[in-house]
Write a protein that holds these residues in place. Structure first.
Motif, PDB file in Angstrom:
ATOM      1  N   GLU A 251       0.804  -1.219   0.000  1.00 17.32           N
ATOM      2  CA  GLU A 251       0.000   0.000   0.000  1.00 17.32           C
ATOM      3  C   GLU A 251       0.838   1.270   0.000  1.00 17.32           C
ATOM      4  OE1 GLU A 251      -3.245   0.514  -0.135  1.00 17.32           O
ATOM      5  OE2 GLU A 251      -3.938  -1.555  -0.089  1.00 17.32           O
ATOM      6  N   PRO A 253       1.614   3.655   2.376  1.00 15.90           N
ATOM      7  CA  PRO A 253       0.864   4.836   2.827  1.00 15.90           C
ATOM      8  C   PRO A 253       1.774   6.040   3.067  1.00 15.90           C
ATOM      9  CG  PRO A 253       1.139   3.280   4.633  1.00 15.90           C
ATOM     10  CD  PRO A 253       1.644   2.587   3.399  1.00 15.90           C
ATOM     11  N   ALA A 256      -0.102   6.547   8.259  1.00 18.92           N
ATOM     12  CA  ALA A 256      -1.147   5.594   8.648  1.00 18.92           C
ATOM     13  C   ALA A 256      -1.237   5.504  10.160  1.00 18.92           C
ATOM     14  CB  ALA A 256      -0.856   4.210   8.060  1.00 18.92           C
ATOM     15  N   HIS A 324      -4.157   6.094   5.358  1.00 18.36           N
ATOM     16  CA  HIS A 324      -4.589   4.742   5.691  1.00 18.36           C
ATOM     17  C   HIS A 324      -4.906   4.618   7.183  1.00 18.36           C
ATOM     18  CE1 HIS A 324      -2.679   4.041   1.833  1.00 18.36           C
ATOM     19  NE2 HIS A 324      -3.063   2.781   1.825  1.00 18.36           N
ATOM     20  N   VAL A 352      -7.932   4.741   2.701  1.00 15.05           N
ATOM     21  CA  VAL A 352      -8.003   3.279   2.725  1.00 15.05           C
ATOM     22  C   VAL A 352      -8.165   2.825   4.175  1.00 15.05           C
ATOM     23  CG1 VAL A 352      -6.832   1.125   2.148  1.00 15.05           C
ATOM     24  CG2 VAL A 352      -6.524   3.135   0.680  1.00 15.05           C
TER      25      VAL A 352
END
Length: 564
Positions: A251, A253, A256, A324, A352
Protein backbone atom coordinates in the motif's frame (compact mmCIF):
# COMPACT_ATOMS: atom_id res chain seq x y z
CA UNK A 1 -34.21 13.83 9.99
CA UNK A 2 -34.48 17.56 9.38
CA UNK A 3 -36.78 19.21 6.91
CA UNK A 4 -35.09 19.94 3.62
CA UNK A 5 -34.05 23.45 4.61
CA UNK A 6 -31.06 23.42 2.30
CA UNK A 7 -33.04 23.59 -0.97
CA UNK A 8 -31.68 26.43 -3.07
CA UNK A 9 -28.62 26.97 -0.86
CA UNK A 10 -25.48 27.18 -2.98
CA UNK A 11 -23.24 29.56 -0.99
CA UNK A 12 -22.54 30.63 2.57
CA UNK A 13 -24.22 33.98 1.82
CA UNK A 14 -27.50 32.09 1.24
CA UNK A 15 -27.34 30.85 4.84
CA UNK A 16 -27.66 34.34 6.31
CA UNK A 17 -24.11 34.73 7.66
CA UNK A 18 -22.73 38.22 8.22
CA UNK A 19 -20.10 39.94 6.05
CA UNK A 20 -17.21 39.42 8.52
CA UNK A 21 -17.75 35.68 8.53
CA UNK A 22 -18.24 35.55 4.76
CA UNK A 23 -14.95 37.43 4.28
CA UNK A 24 -13.17 35.02 6.62
CA UNK A 25 -14.55 32.00 4.76
CA UNK A 26 -13.60 33.48 1.39
CA UNK A 27 -10.07 34.12 2.64
CA UNK A 28 -9.83 30.49 3.77
CA UNK A 29 -10.89 29.28 0.31
CA UNK A 30 -14.31 27.94 1.38
CA UNK A 31 -16.57 28.16 -1.68
CA UNK A 32 -19.79 26.37 -0.73
CA UNK A 33 -21.21 24.83 2.45
CA UNK A 34 -21.13 21.10 3.07
CA UNK A 35 -24.43 19.23 3.63
CA UNK A 36 -24.15 19.40 7.43
CA UNK A 37 -23.46 23.14 7.23
CA UNK A 38 -26.43 23.76 4.92
CA UNK A 39 -28.74 21.86 7.28
CA UNK A 40 -27.42 23.02 10.66
CA UNK A 41 -26.53 26.71 10.27
CA UNK A 42 -30.07 28.11 9.60
CA UNK A 43 -31.76 26.56 12.70
CA UNK A 44 -28.75 27.44 14.87
CA UNK A 45 -28.96 31.06 13.69
CA UNK A 46 -32.60 30.96 14.84
CA UNK A 47 -31.50 29.84 18.31
CA UNK A 48 -32.80 26.27 18.11
CA UNK A 49 -31.38 23.27 19.97
CA UNK A 50 -29.95 20.70 17.58
CA UNK A 51 -28.89 17.06 17.35
CA UNK A 52 -26.53 16.39 14.47
CA UNK A 53 -25.40 12.90 13.49
CA UNK A 54 -22.44 13.43 11.21
CA UNK A 55 -19.23 11.56 10.49
CA UNK A 56 -15.85 13.10 11.22
CA UNK A 57 -14.64 15.17 8.30
CA UNK A 58 -18.05 16.39 7.10
CA UNK A 59 -17.51 20.00 8.22
CA UNK A 60 -19.42 19.93 11.50
CA UNK A 61 -17.04 22.28 13.36
CA UNK A 62 -17.93 25.15 11.02
CA UNK A 63 -21.59 24.07 11.24
CA UNK A 64 -21.75 25.08 14.91
CA UNK A 65 -18.90 27.61 15.07
CA UNK A 66 -20.23 30.02 12.42
CA UNK A 67 -23.72 30.59 13.90
CA UNK A 68 -22.25 30.85 17.42
CA UNK A 69 -19.77 33.47 16.25
CA UNK A 70 -22.51 35.45 14.55
CA UNK A 71 -24.51 35.48 17.76
CA UNK A 72 -21.50 36.64 19.76
CA UNK A 73 -20.88 39.60 17.43
CA UNK A 74 -24.16 41.21 18.55
CA UNK A 75 -23.86 40.26 22.22
CA UNK A 76 -22.43 43.30 24.01
CA UNK A 77 -22.01 44.01 27.70
CA UNK A 78 -21.07 40.45 28.61
CA UNK A 79 -18.17 39.73 30.96
CA UNK A 80 -17.88 35.92 30.93
CA UNK A 81 -17.91 33.30 28.17
CA UNK A 82 -21.15 32.98 26.23
CA UNK A 83 -20.35 29.60 24.63
CA UNK A 84 -18.86 26.42 26.04
CA UNK A 85 -17.72 23.71 23.61
CA UNK A 86 -17.11 20.33 25.26
CA UNK A 87 -14.82 17.90 23.43
CA UNK A 88 -13.32 14.51 24.40
CA UNK A 89 -9.58 15.20 23.98
CA UNK A 90 -6.88 17.81 24.19
CA UNK A 91 -6.12 17.46 20.48
CA UNK A 92 -9.71 18.17 19.50
CA UNK A 93 -9.87 21.12 21.91
CA UNK A 94 -6.90 22.69 20.14
CA UNK A 95 -8.36 22.01 16.67
CA UNK A 96 -11.77 23.47 17.49
CA UNK A 97 -10.19 26.48 19.17
CA UNK A 98 -8.05 27.14 16.10
CA UNK A 99 -11.16 26.88 13.88
CA UNK A 100 -12.97 29.52 15.98
CA UNK A 101 -9.93 31.80 15.69
CA UNK A 102 -9.83 31.41 11.90
CA UNK A 103 -13.54 32.01 11.37
CA UNK A 104 -13.88 34.80 13.94
CA UNK A 105 -10.73 36.78 13.16
CA UNK A 106 -12.72 39.75 11.81
CA UNK A 107 -15.01 39.82 14.84
CA UNK A 108 -12.36 40.09 17.54
CA UNK A 109 -13.74 37.03 19.33
CA UNK A 110 -11.65 35.73 22.22
CA UNK A 111 -11.31 31.92 22.37
CA UNK A 112 -9.37 29.80 24.83
CA UNK A 113 -8.88 26.00 24.97
CA UNK A 114 -8.65 24.42 28.43
CA UNK A 115 -7.68 20.80 29.01
CA UNK A 116 -5.69 18.53 31.27
CA UNK A 117 -1.93 18.45 30.90
CA UNK A 118 -1.73 22.23 30.48
CA UNK A 119 -0.79 24.44 33.48
CA UNK A 120 -4.05 25.39 35.19
CA UNK A 121 -2.56 28.70 36.32
CA UNK A 122 -2.21 29.86 32.72
CA UNK A 123 -5.81 28.84 32.04
CA UNK A 124 -7.06 30.74 35.11
CA UNK A 125 -5.30 33.92 33.94
CA UNK A 126 -6.73 33.54 30.41
CA UNK A 127 -10.26 33.17 31.81
CA UNK A 128 -9.75 36.10 34.17
CA UNK A 129 -8.67 38.40 31.31
CA UNK A 130 -11.98 37.72 29.57
CA UNK A 131 -13.05 35.22 26.94
CA UNK A 132 -16.04 34.73 24.64
CA UNK A 133 -15.73 31.02 23.81
CA UNK A 134 -14.26 28.24 25.96
CA UNK A 135 -13.33 24.94 24.31
CA UNK A 136 -12.76 22.38 27.04
CA UNK A 137 -12.53 18.76 27.99
CA UNK A 138 -15.32 17.95 30.50
CA UNK A 139 -13.06 17.19 33.45
CA UNK A 140 -11.07 20.42 33.18
CA UNK A 141 -14.24 22.49 32.57
CA UNK A 142 -15.77 21.08 35.77
CA UNK A 143 -12.53 21.81 37.63
CA UNK A 144 -12.71 25.48 36.64
CA UNK A 145 -16.41 25.67 37.52
CA UNK A 146 -15.54 24.34 40.98
CA UNK A 147 -12.78 26.94 41.36
CA UNK A 148 -15.09 29.74 40.26
CA UNK A 149 -12.85 30.67 37.32
CA UNK A 150 -15.46 29.52 34.78
CA UNK A 151 -18.88 31.00 35.54
CA UNK A 152 -21.51 28.66 34.06
CA UNK A 153 -24.46 30.96 34.84
CA UNK A 154 -23.32 33.33 32.05
CA UNK A 155 -23.13 30.62 29.37
CA UNK A 156 -25.80 30.92 26.70
CA UNK A 157 -24.85 27.94 24.50
CA UNK A 158 -23.28 24.54 25.16
CA UNK A 159 -22.00 22.35 22.31
CA UNK A 160 -21.24 18.66 22.89
CA UNK A 161 -18.85 17.72 20.09
CA UNK A 162 -18.09 14.00 19.51
CA UNK A 163 -20.66 13.24 22.23
CA UNK A 164 -20.48 9.45 21.83
CA UNK A 165 -16.69 9.58 22.28
CA UNK A 166 -17.06 11.59 25.50
CA UNK A 167 -19.55 9.09 26.92
CA UNK A 168 -17.29 6.18 25.92
CA UNK A 169 -14.46 7.84 27.84
CA UNK A 170 -16.53 8.02 31.04
CA UNK A 171 -17.47 11.71 30.94
CA UNK A 172 -21.24 11.18 31.23
CA UNK A 173 -21.49 12.36 34.87
CA UNK A 174 -19.23 15.35 34.25
CA UNK A 175 -21.28 16.43 31.23
CA UNK A 176 -24.57 16.16 33.11
CA UNK A 177 -23.18 18.14 36.05
CA UNK A 178 -21.97 20.88 33.71
CA UNK A 179 -25.36 21.05 31.98
CA UNK A 180 -27.13 21.29 35.36
CA UNK A 181 -24.86 24.21 36.32
CA UNK A 182 -25.71 26.21 33.17
CA UNK A 183 -28.96 28.21 32.77
CA UNK A 184 -32.11 26.33 31.82
CA UNK A 185 -32.69 28.64 28.86
CA UNK A 186 -29.29 27.98 27.30
CA UNK A 187 -29.03 26.60 23.78
CA UNK A 188 -27.73 23.01 23.61
CA UNK A 189 -26.17 21.52 20.48
CA UNK A 190 -25.00 17.91 20.20
CA UNK A 191 -22.92 16.39 17.42
CA UNK A 192 -22.05 12.72 17.29
CA UNK A 193 -20.94 10.18 14.69
CA UNK A 194 -23.32 7.61 16.20
CA UNK A 195 -26.46 7.93 18.36
CA UNK A 196 -26.52 5.00 20.80
CA UNK A 197 -29.31 4.80 23.43
CA UNK A 198 -27.29 6.60 26.12
CA UNK A 199 -26.99 9.64 23.80
CA UNK A 200 -30.76 9.65 23.30
CA UNK A 201 -31.25 9.61 27.07
CA UNK A 202 -28.99 12.66 27.43
CA UNK A 203 -30.77 14.59 24.68
CA UNK A 204 -34.18 13.78 26.17
CA UNK A 205 -33.16 15.30 29.51
CA UNK A 206 -31.28 18.40 28.40
CA UNK A 207 -32.38 19.47 24.89
CA UNK A 208 -35.61 21.34 24.14
CA UNK A 209 -37.52 20.43 20.98
CA UNK A 210 -34.25 19.92 19.05
CA UNK A 211 -33.92 19.96 15.28
CA UNK A 212 -32.55 16.56 14.23
CA UNK A 213 -30.11 16.21 11.33
CA UNK A 214 -28.44 13.10 10.00
CA UNK A 215 -25.69 13.49 7.43
CA UNK A 216 -23.64 10.58 6.12
CA UNK A 217 -20.15 10.73 4.73
CA UNK A 218 -19.97 11.83 1.10
CA UNK A 219 -20.48 8.81 -1.13
CA UNK A 220 -19.04 8.23 -4.57
CA UNK A 221 -21.55 8.19 -7.46
CA UNK A 222 -22.74 4.75 -8.65
CA UNK A 223 -20.10 2.90 -10.65
CA UNK A 224 -17.19 4.87 -9.15
CA UNK A 225 -14.78 3.83 -6.43
CA UNK A 226 -15.70 4.78 -2.83
CA UNK A 227 -13.82 7.62 -1.17
CA UNK A 228 -12.76 5.18 1.55
CA UNK A 229 -11.75 1.77 0.22
CA UNK A 230 -12.56 -0.76 2.96
CA UNK A 231 -10.72 -4.08 2.80
CA UNK A 232 -10.31 -6.93 5.26
CA UNK A 233 -7.80 -9.79 5.35
CA UNK A 234 -8.45 -13.00 7.28
CA UNK A 235 -5.14 -13.92 8.94
CA UNK A 236 -4.15 -16.29 11.75
CA UNK A 237 -2.92 -14.48 14.84
CA UNK A 238 0.65 -15.80 14.52
CA UNK A 239 0.97 -14.31 11.03
CA UNK A 240 -0.57 -10.89 11.70
CA UNK A 241 2.72 -8.94 12.10
CA UNK A 242 4.04 -10.37 8.83
CA UNK A 243 0.72 -9.72 7.08
CA UNK A 244 0.66 -6.12 8.28
CA UNK A 245 4.21 -5.57 7.03
CA UNK A 246 3.31 -7.07 3.65
CA UNK A 247 0.25 -4.85 3.30
CA UNK A 248 2.21 -1.74 4.27
CA UNK A 249 4.82 -2.62 1.64
CA UNK A 250 2.16 -2.96 -1.04
CA UNK A 251 0.00 0.00 0.00
CA UNK A 252 2.92 2.38 0.72
CA UNK A 253 0.86 4.84 2.83
CA UNK A 254 1.95 8.44 3.18
CA UNK A 255 0.90 8.23 6.83
CA UNK A 256 -1.15 5.59 8.65
CA UNK A 257 -2.67 4.88 12.05
CA UNK A 258 -2.64 1.26 13.19
CA UNK A 259 -5.17 0.63 15.98
CA UNK A 260 -4.40 -1.96 18.65
CA UNK A 261 -6.40 -3.10 21.68
CA UNK A 262 -3.85 -2.70 24.50
CA UNK A 263 -0.78 -0.67 25.45
CA UNK A 264 1.30 -3.84 25.45
CA UNK A 265 0.23 -4.66 21.90
CA UNK A 266 1.04 -1.08 20.81
CA UNK A 267 4.57 -1.25 22.25
CA UNK A 268 5.25 -4.74 20.87
CA UNK A 269 3.98 -3.95 17.37
CA UNK A 270 5.87 -0.64 17.27
CA UNK A 271 9.09 -2.46 18.10
CA UNK A 272 8.37 -5.14 15.48
CA UNK A 273 7.64 -2.62 12.72
CA UNK A 274 10.69 -0.51 13.52
CA UNK A 275 12.74 -3.71 13.33
CA UNK A 276 11.36 -4.20 9.80
CA UNK A 277 12.59 -0.75 8.77
CA UNK A 278 9.42 1.32 9.17
CA UNK A 279 9.36 4.66 10.98
CA UNK A 280 6.74 3.80 13.60
CA UNK A 281 5.74 5.69 16.74
CA UNK A 282 3.69 4.43 19.70
CA UNK A 283 0.80 6.39 21.23
CA UNK A 284 -1.11 5.17 24.29
CA UNK A 285 -2.45 6.26 27.65
CA UNK A 286 0.77 5.42 29.46
CA UNK A 287 2.57 8.36 27.82
CA UNK A 288 2.81 11.90 29.14
CA UNK A 289 1.34 14.83 27.21
CA UNK A 290 4.84 16.00 26.22
CA UNK A 291 5.59 12.56 24.80
CA UNK A 292 2.29 12.59 22.88
CA UNK A 293 3.05 16.05 21.47
CA UNK A 294 6.49 14.94 20.27
CA UNK A 295 5.03 11.84 18.60
CA UNK A 296 2.34 13.86 16.80
CA UNK A 297 4.92 16.44 15.73
CA UNK A 298 7.04 13.70 14.13
CA UNK A 299 3.99 12.26 12.32
CA UNK A 300 2.81 15.63 11.01
CA UNK A 301 6.36 16.61 10.10
CA UNK A 302 6.90 13.48 8.04
CA UNK A 303 9.72 12.00 10.13
CA UNK A 304 7.35 9.18 11.15
CA UNK A 305 5.01 7.36 8.80
CA UNK A 306 3.15 4.99 11.13
CA UNK A 307 1.31 5.73 14.36
CA UNK A 308 0.56 2.63 16.44
CA UNK A 309 -2.17 3.61 18.90
CA UNK A 310 -4.98 2.57 21.19
CA UNK A 311 -8.47 3.96 20.62
CA UNK A 312 -8.40 6.17 23.69
CA UNK A 313 -5.00 7.67 22.88
CA UNK A 314 -5.95 8.45 19.26
CA UNK A 315 -9.29 10.10 19.98
CA UNK A 316 -9.61 13.57 18.54
CA UNK A 317 -6.55 13.28 16.31
CA UNK A 318 -6.74 14.98 12.92
CA UNK A 319 -3.73 14.32 10.68
CA UNK A 320 -4.18 15.97 7.28
CA UNK A 321 -1.71 13.73 5.44
CA UNK A 322 -3.30 10.51 6.79
CA UNK A 323 -4.04 8.08 3.93
CA UNK A 324 -4.59 4.74 5.69
CA UNK A 325 -6.24 3.42 8.85
CA UNK A 326 -5.48 -0.15 9.91
CA UNK A 327 -7.50 -2.16 12.43
CA UNK A 328 -4.94 -4.64 13.74
CA UNK A 329 -7.91 -6.41 15.36
CA UNK A 330 -11.58 -6.24 14.39
CA UNK A 331 -13.14 -3.52 16.60
CA UNK A 332 -15.44 -4.91 19.25
CA UNK A 333 -18.19 -2.39 18.42
CA UNK A 334 -19.31 -1.02 15.04
CA UNK A 335 -19.20 2.51 16.52
CA UNK A 336 -15.44 2.14 17.08
CA UNK A 337 -15.01 1.11 13.45
CA UNK A 338 -16.95 4.20 12.31
CA UNK A 339 -14.74 6.52 14.35
CA UNK A 340 -11.53 4.87 13.22
CA UNK A 341 -12.18 4.99 9.49
CA UNK A 342 -13.58 8.50 9.86
CA UNK A 343 -10.00 9.72 10.04
CA UNK A 344 -9.44 9.08 6.32
CA UNK A 345 -11.50 10.08 3.28
CA UNK A 346 -12.07 13.53 4.81
CA UNK A 347 -13.15 16.60 2.85
CA UNK A 348 -13.44 14.60 -0.35
CA UNK A 349 -9.97 13.06 -0.12
CA UNK A 350 -9.62 9.34 -0.74
CA UNK A 351 -8.45 6.95 1.92
CA UNK A 352 -8.00 3.28 2.73
CA UNK A 353 -9.32 1.33 5.73
CA UNK A 354 -7.74 -2.09 6.32
CA UNK A 355 -8.85 -4.65 8.90
CA UNK A 356 -6.90 -7.75 9.92
CA UNK A 357 -9.40 -10.35 11.09
CA UNK A 358 -8.61 -13.62 12.75
CA UNK A 359 -10.82 -16.50 11.50
CA UNK A 360 -12.98 -16.34 14.63
CA UNK A 361 -13.58 -12.59 14.03
CA UNK A 362 -14.94 -13.06 10.53
CA UNK A 363 -18.55 -12.90 11.72
CA UNK A 364 -17.92 -9.54 13.40
CA UNK A 365 -17.06 -8.07 10.00
CA UNK A 366 -20.56 -8.95 8.84
CA UNK A 367 -22.03 -7.20 11.88
CA UNK A 368 -20.05 -4.05 11.09
CA UNK A 369 -21.19 -4.18 7.46
CA UNK A 370 -24.81 -4.52 8.55
CA UNK A 371 -24.66 -1.62 11.02
CA UNK A 372 -22.64 0.74 8.81
CA UNK A 373 -24.40 -0.29 5.58
CA UNK A 374 -21.00 -0.26 3.88
CA UNK A 375 -19.21 -3.03 2.04
CA UNK A 376 -15.99 -4.44 3.52
CA UNK A 377 -14.31 -6.49 0.82
CA UNK A 378 -12.39 -9.56 2.01
CA UNK A 379 -9.14 -9.86 0.06
CA UNK A 380 -6.22 -12.29 -0.02
CA UNK A 381 -2.99 -11.22 1.66
CA UNK A 382 -0.44 -10.30 -1.05
CA UNK A 383 2.02 -13.12 -1.71
CA UNK A 384 5.79 -12.88 -1.82
CA UNK A 385 5.45 -12.95 -5.61
CA UNK A 386 3.07 -9.96 -5.50
CA UNK A 387 5.54 -8.03 -3.37
CA UNK A 388 8.48 -8.90 -5.61
CA UNK A 389 6.54 -7.81 -8.69
CA UNK A 390 5.77 -4.44 -7.16
CA UNK A 391 9.36 -3.88 -6.05
CA UNK A 392 10.63 -4.85 -9.50
CA UNK A 393 8.24 -2.30 -10.99
CA UNK A 394 9.56 0.41 -8.66
CA UNK A 395 13.16 -0.56 -9.44
CA UNK A 396 12.46 -0.35 -13.18
CA UNK A 397 10.81 3.06 -12.81
CA UNK A 398 13.69 4.38 -10.69
CA UNK A 399 16.25 3.21 -13.26
CA UNK A 400 14.23 4.79 -16.07
CA UNK A 401 14.20 8.09 -14.22
CA UNK A 402 17.96 7.92 -13.72
CA UNK A 403 18.49 7.23 -17.46
CA UNK A 404 16.33 10.22 -18.35
CA UNK A 405 17.51 12.74 -15.81
CA UNK A 406 20.94 11.94 -14.38
CA UNK A 407 24.44 12.61 -15.71
CA UNK A 408 25.86 9.08 -15.77
CA UNK A 409 29.20 9.83 -17.41
CA UNK A 410 31.13 9.58 -14.15
CA UNK A 411 30.30 5.86 -14.00
CA UNK A 412 31.88 5.06 -17.38
CA UNK A 413 35.11 4.15 -15.62
CA UNK A 414 33.23 1.31 -13.92
CA UNK A 415 31.14 0.08 -16.86
CA UNK A 416 33.65 0.21 -19.75
CA UNK A 417 36.22 -2.24 -18.25
CA UNK A 418 33.35 -4.64 -17.40
CA UNK A 419 32.04 -4.63 -20.99
CA UNK A 420 35.44 -5.89 -22.17
CA UNK A 421 34.91 -9.04 -20.11
CA UNK A 422 31.08 -9.34 -20.00
CA UNK A 423 28.20 -8.70 -22.35
CA UNK A 424 26.60 -5.28 -21.73
CA UNK A 425 23.26 -6.97 -20.97
CA UNK A 426 24.90 -9.01 -18.21
CA UNK A 427 26.38 -5.82 -16.73
CA UNK A 428 22.97 -4.18 -16.80
CA UNK A 429 21.31 -7.19 -15.17
CA UNK A 430 23.87 -7.21 -12.35
CA UNK A 431 23.32 -3.49 -11.75
CA UNK A 432 19.55 -3.98 -11.66
CA UNK A 433 19.96 -6.86 -9.21
CA UNK A 434 22.02 -4.68 -6.88
CA UNK A 435 19.51 -1.82 -7.11
CA UNK A 436 16.64 -4.21 -6.43
CA UNK A 437 18.28 -5.84 -3.42
CA UNK A 438 19.41 -2.50 -1.97
CA UNK A 439 15.72 -1.54 -1.67
CA UNK A 440 15.23 -4.29 0.91
CA UNK A 441 13.50 -6.55 -1.57
CA UNK A 442 14.92 -9.73 -0.07
CA UNK A 443 13.84 -8.86 3.48
CA UNK A 444 10.38 -10.47 3.30
CA UNK A 445 10.44 -14.06 2.07
CA UNK A 446 7.84 -15.53 4.46
CA UNK A 447 4.81 -16.94 2.67
CA UNK A 448 1.71 -16.17 4.74
CA UNK A 449 -0.90 -18.97 4.76
CA UNK A 450 -4.05 -17.93 2.92
CA UNK A 451 -7.36 -18.43 4.71
CA UNK A 452 -10.12 -18.61 2.14
CA UNK A 453 -12.96 -16.15 2.75
CA UNK A 454 -16.53 -17.38 2.78
CA UNK A 455 -18.32 -17.95 -0.51
CA UNK A 456 -20.30 -14.74 -0.16
CA UNK A 457 -17.11 -12.75 0.10
CA UNK A 458 -15.68 -14.43 -3.00
CA UNK A 459 -18.83 -13.68 -4.97
CA UNK A 460 -18.77 -10.06 -3.85
CA UNK A 461 -15.16 -9.75 -4.89
CA UNK A 462 -15.93 -11.23 -8.34
CA UNK A 463 -18.77 -8.76 -8.86
CA UNK A 464 -16.58 -5.70 -8.41
CA UNK A 465 -15.76 -4.01 -11.69
CA UNK A 466 -12.39 -2.79 -12.78
CA UNK A 467 -13.45 0.74 -11.85
CA UNK A 468 -13.62 -0.19 -8.17
CA UNK A 469 -9.90 -0.85 -7.99
CA UNK A 470 -8.76 2.73 -7.74
CA UNK A 471 -5.73 1.87 -5.62
CA UNK A 472 -4.03 -0.84 -7.63
CA UNK A 473 -0.32 -1.10 -6.84
CA UNK A 474 2.25 -2.25 -9.40
CA UNK A 475 1.40 -4.48 -12.39
CA UNK A 476 -0.44 -3.09 -15.37
CA UNK A 477 -2.81 -0.10 -15.19
CA UNK A 478 -6.55 -0.65 -14.92
CA UNK A 479 -8.48 -1.11 -18.15
CA UNK A 480 -8.77 2.14 -20.11
CA UNK A 481 -6.07 3.81 -17.98
CA UNK A 482 -2.46 4.70 -18.65
CA UNK A 483 0.29 5.47 -16.18
CA UNK A 484 2.12 8.80 -16.15
CA UNK A 485 5.61 9.33 -14.78
CA UNK A 486 6.05 12.53 -12.70
CA UNK A 487 9.61 13.36 -11.71
CA UNK A 488 8.88 14.36 -8.12
CA UNK A 489 8.40 12.08 -5.16
CA UNK A 490 8.66 11.72 -1.40
CA UNK A 491 11.95 13.58 -1.19
CA UNK A 492 10.13 16.67 -2.50
CA UNK A 493 7.34 16.15 0.09
CA UNK A 494 4.85 15.27 -2.66
CA UNK A 495 1.58 13.77 -1.38
CA UNK A 496 -1.27 12.09 -3.31
CA UNK A 497 -3.48 15.13 -2.79
CA UNK A 498 -0.80 17.36 -4.39
CA UNK A 499 -0.90 15.27 -7.55
CA UNK A 500 -4.69 15.01 -7.63
CA UNK A 501 -4.99 18.76 -7.06
CA UNK A 502 -2.51 19.59 -9.83
CA UNK A 503 -4.16 17.28 -12.36
CA UNK A 504 -7.73 18.28 -11.50
CA UNK A 505 -6.81 21.95 -11.35
CA UNK A 506 -5.00 22.09 -14.68
CA UNK A 507 -6.96 19.60 -16.80
CA UNK A 508 -10.60 18.70 -17.38
CA UNK A 509 -10.38 15.63 -15.16
CA UNK A 510 -12.02 15.46 -11.74
CA UNK A 511 -10.42 13.79 -8.72
CA UNK A 512 -12.55 10.70 -9.26
CA UNK A 513 -11.21 10.25 -12.81
CA UNK A 514 -7.70 9.70 -11.46
CA UNK A 515 -6.68 6.13 -10.69
CA UNK A 516 -3.90 4.61 -8.61
CA UNK A 517 -1.15 6.88 -7.30
CA UNK A 518 2.23 5.50 -6.29
CA UNK A 519 4.87 7.78 -4.75
CA UNK A 520 8.54 6.74 -4.57
CA UNK A 521 11.43 8.80 -3.21
CA UNK A 522 12.29 10.59 -6.46
CA UNK A 523 9.25 10.09 -8.71
CA UNK A 524 5.53 9.31 -8.76
CA UNK A 525 3.31 7.15 -10.97
CA UNK A 526 -0.29 8.24 -11.58
CA UNK A 527 -3.00 6.43 -13.55
CA UNK A 528 -5.22 8.63 -15.75
CA UNK A 529 -7.72 7.74 -18.50
CA UNK A 530 -5.88 6.87 -21.71
CA UNK A 531 -8.08 9.29 -23.66
CA UNK A 532 -6.96 12.22 -21.49
CA UNK A 533 -3.27 11.33 -21.07
CA UNK A 534 -1.85 13.80 -23.60
CA UNK A 535 -4.08 16.58 -22.33
CA UNK A 536 -2.88 15.97 -18.76
CA UNK A 537 0.78 15.86 -19.83
CA UNK A 538 0.47 19.19 -21.68
CA UNK A 539 -1.43 20.79 -18.80
CA UNK A 540 1.08 19.69 -16.15
CA UNK A 541 4.04 20.87 -18.22
CA UNK A 542 2.61 24.38 -17.93
CA UNK A 543 2.36 24.34 -14.15
CA UNK A 544 4.41 23.56 -11.04
CA UNK A 545 4.02 20.99 -8.27
CA UNK A 546 5.45 21.96 -4.89
CA UNK A 547 7.00 24.98 -6.61
CA UNK A 548 8.94 22.87 -9.11
CA UNK A 549 8.46 21.95 -12.77
CA UNK A 550 8.92 18.18 -12.86
CA UNK A 551 9.39 15.88 -15.82
CA UNK A 552 5.97 14.65 -17.02
CA UNK A 553 5.64 11.81 -19.52
CA UNK A 554 4.01 8.47 -20.10
CA UNK A 555 5.54 5.83 -17.88
CA UNK A 556 7.26 4.05 -20.75
CA UNK A 557 7.67 4.60 -24.44
CA UNK A 558 5.38 2.21 -26.36
CA UNK A 559 8.24 1.10 -28.61
CA UNK A 560 10.31 0.03 -25.62
CA UNK A 561 13.03 2.55 -26.57
CA UNK A 562 14.23 5.38 -24.39
CA UNK A 563 12.15 8.51 -25.29
CA UNK A 564 14.15 11.35 -26.82
Amino acid sequence: MSDNVSDGVSSFADLGLGPELLNALSGLGYEEPTPIQREAIPPLLEGRDLIGQAATGTGKTAAFALPLLQGLSSDEGRTGPAALILVPTRELAVQVSQAFHRYGRGLGVRVVPIYGGQPIGWQMKALERGVDVVVATPGRALDHIGRGTLRPQEIKAVVLDEADEMLDMGFAEDIEEILRETPDDRRTVLFSATLPPRIKGLTGRYLRDPVQIQIGREEAPPGEAPLVRQNAYVVARAHKPAALGRLLDVEAPTAAIVFCRTREEVDQLTETLNGRGYRAEALHGGMSQDQRDRVMGRLRGGTAELLIATDVAARGLDVEQLTHVVNYNVPSAPESYVHRIGRVGRAGREGVAITLAEPREHRMLKTIERVTKQRITVEKVPTVADLRARRLELTRAALQESLMEDDLSRFLAVVEPLTEEFDVMEVALAAVKMAYESSGAAADEEEIPQIAPKAADREGRDRRGAGARRDRRGGTPAQGMTRLFIGLGRSAAVRPQDLVGAIAGESKLSGRDIGAIEIADRFSLVEVPESAAEQVIKALRRTTIKGRKPTIRRERDTTGRRPR
